[in-house]
Design an enzyme around this catalytic site. Structure first.
Site, PDB file in Angstrom:
ATOM      1  N   GLU A   2       0.799  -1.191   0.027  1.00 12.60           N
ATOM      2  CA  GLU A   2       0.111  -0.040  -0.337  1.00 12.60           C
ATOM      3  C   GLU A   2       1.083   1.327   0.070  1.00 12.60           C
ATOM      4  OE1 GLU A   2      -3.416  -0.101   2.752  1.00 12.60           O
ATOM      5  OE2 GLU A   2      -3.873  -2.067   2.390  1.00 12.60           O
TER       6      GLU A   2
ATOM      7  N   GLU B 116      -5.288  -8.832   0.756  1.00 12.41           N
ATOM      8  CA  GLU B 116      -5.881  -8.713   1.989  1.00 12.41           C
ATOM      9  C   GLU B 116      -7.406  -8.393   1.511  1.00 12.41           C
ATOM     10  OE1 GLU B 116      -4.892  -5.166   4.560  1.00 12.41           O
ATOM     11  OE2 GLU B 116      -2.729  -5.849   4.225  1.00 12.41           O
TER      12      GLU B 116
END
Ligand SMILES: *[C@@H]1O[C@H](CO)[C@@H](O)[C@H](O)[C@H]1NC(C)=O
Length: 321
Positions: free
Chosen positions: A133, A244
């Protein structure tokens, strides 16, 4: 009657069904900040493998965020010997959002792990994620949520190159190298240099957090599928892994998304079950509440380490042949 052809077909469909990795995300510390040691990782991996009612194949893969053992500058993370001891496969993580010196420590830890554990380690590695991220963190939403610092796309691409150079000619040379980010980062054309650099793309997707859209639980499957589909379309045919996803069992309401055991189970059934066995998936998460329960909390178990989940994890699918 099973003919030889029938047996071959059955064996093929069986191995295909179990070909995808299935696991959870594992941090290097507890919620107290205390670092995890080998015995902690081993206990977690064993409890996850024993999860009652888990879909076919079980949960025997672990995604890590860092290769550095907590409490050391650049020693290899003790999740690696724990994985070897428990036959847990690994999606390694190289932390890329803390600057060049920390990245150099990650590379050193990777080198040391290869030297120390060799092929018993390499045989378990499903892939290496360079970053997590980092591109989201430098986007307007990431900055708004004060998630910075991240890393620029050119930096991530350069780090990927350095990881490839590090594993070349080692037992880890065959490991596919990728990057994990939000779907919004993957569809952003300014990040193309990262797409070009990876073997696979990992997507983190949480309809729960998508509060600018109608994100009540009833819309979560559609929102997830949009994010997954948009990522696939953006990365030009490269494999997309779900690194995720999950829905909180407790915590604050975000937009129209209300955490509860019932809604977490709905998300598991509608989003998780179709992925398991078909797409490499690391669910968020096995345990995030040891010792303190965060808000929101996504763990399928609570504060105590156990193989008894908070809600029914069975997928109720009849395996087709
Ligand atoms: C698109 O990506 C660039 C480079 O990572 C970033 O600076 C920019 O903020 C991103 N834009 C959006 C809308 O996320």
């Amino acid at each position: 009657m099973l003919t030889t052809t029938g047996l071959v077909a059955l064996a093929t469909s069986f191995s295909t069904a179990l070909a995808a990795s299935q696991g959870f995300n594992y941090g290097s510390t507890f919620t107290s900040g205390a670092v995890k040691f080998q015995s902690d990782f081993e206990a977690e991996f064993k409890a996850a493998q024993g999860l009652i009612g888990a879909p076919a194949g079980g949960f025997n893969s672990a995604r890590l965020y860092t290769t550095v053992q907590g409490g050391t500058a650049n020693g290899p993370i003790s999740a690696i010997p724990a994985a070897i001891a428990t036959k847990t496969t690994l999606l390694l993580g190289i932390w890329c959002s803390a600057g060049d010196a920390v990245f150099a420590n990650e590379l050193q830890a990777l080198k040391s792990a290869i030297a120390q554990y060799g092929s018993s380690f390499a045989d378990l590695v499903v892939g290496i994620s360079v970053g997590s991220e980092d591109l989201y963190r430098i986007s307007p939403t990431g900055l708004l949520n004060k998630e910075n610092p991240g890393a620029e796309p050119a930096t991530v691409a350069n780090y990927i190159k350095q990881v490839r150079e590090t594993i070349a000619g080692t037992p880890l040379s065959g490991a596919p190298v990728g990057h994990v980010d939000t779907w919004t980062a993957w569809v952003n054309g300014s990040n193309q240099v990262v797409i070009d650099a990876v073997d696979w793309a990992g997507v983190d997707a949480y309809p729960y957090f998508q509060n600018t859209q109608a994100n009540a639980i009833g819309n979560n499957k559609a929102l997830f599928n949009d994010a997954f589909g948009a990522t696939k379309a953006a990365v030009g045919g490269k494999p997309v892994w779900v690194t995720e996803t999950g829905f909180p069992v407790s915590g604050k309401t975000v937009g129209e998304a209300v955490p509860s055991l019932e809604n977490a189970k709905t998300y598991w059934d509608e989003v998780g079950c179709p992925l398991f066995g078909a797409t490499n998936t690391w669910w968020y998460t096995f345990q995030d509440a040891a010792p303190d329960t965060p808000n929101p909390s996504f763990g399928v178990i609570g504060n105590a380490l156990t193989s008894t989940p908070l809600f029914d994890l069975s997928c109720g699918k009849v395996e087709s042949e």
